[in-house]
Design an enzyme around this catalytic site. Structure first.
Site, PDB file in Angstrom:
ATOM      1  N   LEU A 121       0.858  -1.176   0.000  1.00  0.00           N
ATOM      2  CA  LEU A 121       0.000   0.000   0.000  1.00  0.00           C
ATOM      3  C   LEU A 121       0.896   1.228   0.000  1.00  0.00           C
ATOM      4  O   LEU A 121       1.968   1.225   0.601  1.00  0.00           O
ATOM      5  CB  LEU A 121      -0.905   0.041   1.242  1.00  0.00           C
ATOM      6  N   ASP A 122       0.429   2.303  -0.671  1.00  0.00           N
ATOM      7  CA  ASP A 122       1.147   3.570  -0.585  1.00  0.00           C
ATOM      8  C   ASP A 122       1.266   3.985   0.878  1.00  0.00           C
ATOM      9  O   ASP A 122       0.395   3.666   1.704  1.00  0.00           O
ATOM     10  CB  ASP A 122       0.401   4.671  -1.338  1.00  0.00           C
ATOM     11  N   ALA A 123       2.315   4.736   1.186  1.00  0.00           N
ATOM     12  CA  ALA A 123       2.508   5.199   2.560  1.00  0.00           C
ATOM     13  C   ALA A 123       1.297   5.977   3.066  1.00  0.00           C
ATOM     14  O   ALA A 123       0.887   5.838   4.220  1.00  0.00           O
ATOM     15  CB  ALA A 123       3.768   6.060   2.656  1.00  0.00           C
TER      16      ALA A 123
END
Length: 284
Positions: A121-123
């Site tokens: 997942l993106d940060a």
């Protein structure tokens, strides 16, 4: 009269006179439990004798760890609910990331294993992530990803009023040298990507959506929604940053997969972050 067999129908019938979108919103915000477990799936089948509780107000959130909650763990895999601002993997020394946090958890609980990421997942995206406890299990799940994953869905607050109640967007995505993902309506050598979306709640200037990834490309939801003219609220890379609280309103709320060892189908859901309701109705 025959009792409704699906959860959304049950909520609408129980709260007589409530609109379909309002019932969806109650479900999406974690306001319904089935046999003690939060359930947000509108088509969740109800068995005779199950206990359904409905709360019009959002269930209060709780966090055992400031960066993540463990929602499932056995000797082979661990599923976490990641907070926004946490990377999936280390990027440079001292970066805040789930692998390092889980490795620390394993050490503290006297487990002789390491965390191996199965998907990322993106940060700035919060929500459910799956890690393996061995390289063998990790590689097995990645190699058979299409048959392993049953369902992955996200919820987002986006800018603007949706023109339709649901839809699908397809394009070809590729990275630029500046680490920016660009989209093309025709095959230009990029990777084909498809996203389905469904309207859950409509405010005056923003919309709450459920999103289903047909493919899982880098920044796919963010790029597709920006292409539609409805960027994710708080997305400073592809949209705008003018949202209260300065977080991006994208959350991976559902993850379902076949267990790599037992073959058992496992289903996990988390309620929508309470902040999304504020972002939906507050425009600065």
């Amino acid at each position: 009269m025959m009792e409704p067999s699906k959860l959304l129908e049950f909520v609408m019938q129980t709260l007589d006179g409530i609109s379909r979108n309002k019932a969806k919103s109650i479900l999406a915000h974690g306001g319904v439990t089935v046999d003690g477990h939060i359930q947000t799936h509108v088509d969740y089948p109800l068995d005779l004798g199950c206990v359904v509780q409905i709360r019009r107000q959002a269930r209060p959130s709780f966090t055992r760890n400031p960066y993540y909650n463990i929602v499932y763990e056995d000797q082979w895999v661990v599923v976490v609910d990641k907070q926004q601002g946490v990377l999936s993997m280390p990027v440079g020394a001292g970066s805040l990331n789930m692998k390092t946090l889980l490795d620390r958890h394993f050490t503290e609980t006297h487990q002789r294993c390491k965390a191996h990421v199965v998907h990322r997942l993106d940060a700035r995206t919060s929500g459910l992530m799956l890690f393996a406890k061995s390289i063998d299990v990790q590689q097995q799940m990645i190699a058979d990803w299409r048959n392993t994953i049953i369902d992955r869905r996200y919820v987002a607050v986006v800018e603007g009023v949706m023109e339709e109640p649901q839809g699908r967007i397809e394009s070809w995505l590729h990275d630029t040298e500046s680490m920016f993902v660009v989209s093309s309506p025709v095959d230009d050598g990029g990777k084909w990507a498809a996203t389905e979306w469904e309207l859950v709640e409509q405010a005056e200037q923003r919309s709450l959506l459920f999103l289903h990834l047909i493919t899982g490309r880098k920044n796919q939801i963010r790029v597709h929604m920006a292409n539609m003219g409805h960027p994710v609220v708080g997305d400073g890379k592809y949209g705008h940053q003018d949202n209260p609280g300065s977080r991006m309103c994208l959350h991976a709320f559902r993850l379902a997969f076949y267990h790599p060892v037992t073959g058992e189908p496992l289903y996990f859901e988390t309620p929508i972050p309470r902040f999304f309701g504020t972002a939906l109705h507050t425009v600065q």
